[in-house]
Write an enzyme that holds these catalytic residues in place. Structure first.
Site, mmCIF file in Angstrom:
data_model
loop_
_atom_site.group_PDB
_atom_site.id
_atom_site.type_symbol
_atom_site.label_atom_id
_atom_site.label_comp_id
_atom_site.label_asym_id
_atom_site.label_seq_id
_atom_site.Cartn_x
_atom_site.Cartn_y
_atom_site.Cartn_z
ATOM 1 N N ARG A 107 0.821 -1.216 0.000
ATOM 2 C CA ARG A 107 0.000 0.000 0.000
ATOM 3 C C ARG A 107 0.856 1.268 0.000
ATOM 4 O O ARG A 107 0.301 2.355 0.149
ATOM 5 C CB ARG A 107 -0.929 -0.019 1.234
ATOM 6 C CG ARG A 107 -0.194 0.142 2.541
ATOM 7 C CD ARG A 107 -0.985 -0.251 3.779
ATOM 8 N NE ARG A 107 -2.224 0.448 3.988
ATOM 9 C CZ ARG A 107 -3.002 0.262 5.072
ATOM 10 N NH1 ARG A 107 -2.648 -0.602 6.015
ATOM 11 N NH2 ARG A 107 -4.123 0.915 5.199
ATOM 12 N N LYS A 225 -11.299 -3.372 24.934
ATOM 13 C CA LYS A 225 -11.701 -4.716 24.469
ATOM 14 C C LYS A 225 -10.616 -5.696 24.883
ATOM 15 O O LYS A 225 -9.440 -5.353 24.862
ATOM 16 C CB LYS A 225 -11.839 -4.724 22.943
ATOM 17 C CG LYS A 225 -12.847 -3.739 22.409
ATOM 18 C CD LYS A 225 -12.672 -3.520 20.915
ATOM 19 C CE LYS A 225 -11.501 -2.648 20.572
ATOM 20 N NZ LYS A 225 -11.209 -2.500 19.147
ATOM 21 N N ALA A 255 -13.132 -8.268 13.836
ATOM 22 C CA ALA A 255 -13.900 -8.332 15.087
ATOM 23 C C ALA A 255 -13.963 -6.966 15.763
ATOM 24 O O ALA A 255 -15.024 -6.530 16.233
ATOM 25 C CB ALA A 255 -13.273 -9.357 16.032
ATOM 26 N N GLY A 256 -12.809 -6.279 15.790
ATOM 27 C CA GLY A 256 -12.771 -4.974 16.452
ATOM 28 C C GLY A 256 -13.654 -3.955 15.731
ATOM 29 O O GLY A 256 -14.333 -3.142 16.366
ATOM 30 N N ASP A 257 -13.644 -4.010 14.395
ATOM 31 C CA ASP A 257 -14.456 -3.058 13.618
ATOM 32 C C ASP A 257 -15.948 -3.340 13.825
ATOM 33 O O ASP A 257 -16.757 -2.422 13.975
ATOM 34 C CB ASP A 257 -14.135 -3.163 12.122
ATOM 35 C CG ASP A 257 -12.651 -3.017 11.843
ATOM 36 O OD1 ASP A 257 -11.974 -2.303 12.616
ATOM 37 O OD2 ASP A 257 -12.168 -3.632 10.878
HETATM 38 O O1 KDG Z 1 -9.563 -4.111 10.650
HETATM 39 C C1 KDG Z 1 -9.539 -5.314 9.968
HETATM 40 C C2 KDG Z 1 -8.960 -5.229 8.558
HETATM 41 O O2 KDG Z 1 -9.915 -4.871 7.665
HETATM 42 C C3 KDG Z 1 -7.905 -4.247 8.481
HETATM 43 O O3 KDG Z 1 -6.825 -4.784 9.131
HETATM 44 C C4 KDG Z 1 -7.449 -3.867 7.149
HETATM 45 O O4 KDG Z 1 -7.649 -1.595 7.315
HETATM 46 C C5 KDG Z 1 -6.935 -2.548 7.370
HETATM 47 C C6 KDG Z 1 -5.535 -2.383 7.755
HETATM 48 O O5 KDG Z 1 -5.027 -1.311 7.487
HETATM 49 O O6 KDG Z 1 -4.954 -3.297 8.342
#
Ligand code: KDG
Length: 321
Positions: A107, A225, A255-257
């Protein structure tokens, strides 16, 4: 200068990067392409509970970008994307093992890295704006975006929720991550943190010490959490603790989201801290039972049962506190 488009008011808006995650079991070469982004996951969870949500971001004007936008929109989220003709949509891989999930990011040149303070104006009116600690880690300009969201929250009429979401791979050192995270937390209205993240960043998961170092503004809430162990919320100096549902785990991602979405939806509904924590746990239990990051939408009859009384009944039927 043209006037910015008028946007409808949503219950929750979120802003941040979403990628395509090529997800497979450890050792297998079969990958499923899933939409992965903490902030869009929260927007999807909010919509799954029947509330309005918007997700704001930048994506590459490419096939993966369209996949992301289409899938998030198909889940009922108002998608507000700035398309980048040059920089691509970010990609990650996830290898789900029995113990842990290995993640790798591709990324560093993504379109979303160019998110900046100006993008805060694309959020529009919202009850809450949700941000995470991933955004300030992806680039300097994205870090400035986070500060702009906090500074301009009154313009959106919103409260700001902040999920720490520590991603150590994105930071050059954890000391910097801790300083930036603490700064954002102190300015947010709701702070969500995992006990493991709190230990890594602040050397403690003690709720009193975290309350002291991460909060302090009137009306601010803190949620800690603890994975499968009970989660706690500190609201008006009172600590409320609620057990998780103890659901089977197929893939813990998201899970956290999902928890954040449930908790926020409880805030939107004006529910008590106990009911908000319960709704967070219900959504988290749903997402860990599937491979992928986004919570499967409850059926209409399940949605109807998600009331404070229904949730208390579920907890007492299972003998949970
Ligand atoms: O939060 C769970 C994933 O979707 C997340 O890890 C992907 O946004 C993401 C990241 O930057 O890791």
């Amino acid at each position: 200068m043209p006037n910015p488009p008028t946007r409808s008011r949503v219950d929750v808006a979120s802003i941040g990067e979403t990628m395509v995650a090529f997800t497979g079991r450890d050792g297998s070469r079969d990958y499923v392409a899933v939409v992965a982004g903490a902030e869009s996951n929260v927007a999807v969870g909010i919509a799954a509970l029947g509330h309005s949500s918007r997700w704001v971001s930048r994506l590459g004007d490419d096939q993966l970008g369209r996949l992301v936008a289409d899938e998030v929109a198909a889940r009922g989220v108002d998608v507000e994307v700035d398309w980048d003709p040059i920089h691509p949509t970010g990609v990650m891989t996830k290898h789900v093992g029995d113990g842990a999930t290995e993640r790798r990011y591709y990324r560093s040149q993504s379109a979303a890295r160019l998110l900046g303070p100006g993008d805060a104006d694309r959020i529009g009116p919202a009850g809450w704006v949700h941000i995470t600690g991933i955004t300030p880690a992806i680039s300097e300009s994205a870090a400035r975006l986070v500060r702009a969201v906090l500074a301009r929250r009154d313009r959106h009429g919103a409260r700001v929720s902040f999920d720490v979401n520590l991603r150590p791979q994105l930071w050059s050192d954890l000391g910097e991550a801790a300083a930036v995270t603490a700064d954002i937390a102190r300015a947010a209205d709701l702070v969500l943190v995992g006990d493991d993240e709190a230990r890594d960043l602040f050397g403690t998961d003690d709720i009193d010490r975290l309350t002291e170092s991460l909060t302090g503004r009137p009306g601010q809430e803190l949620v800690v959490k603890r994975g499968a162990a009970p989660a706690s919320a500190v609201v008006d100096r009172e600590v409320v603790t609620v057990s998780t549902l103890g659901a089977p785990v197929l893939d813990p991602t998201g899970a956290g989201d999902a928890f954040a979405a449930g908790y926020l939806a409880g805030c939107v509904r004006g529910w008590s801290p106990r009911s908000r924590l319960q709704l967070g746990h219900v959504l988290a239990a749903r997402v860990i039972g599937v491979v992928g990051d986004t919570v499967p939408a409850p059926d209409p009859h399940e949605l109807v049962a998600l009331t404070p009384t229904g949730l208390d009944r579920l907890w007492s039927d299972r003998g949970l506190a």
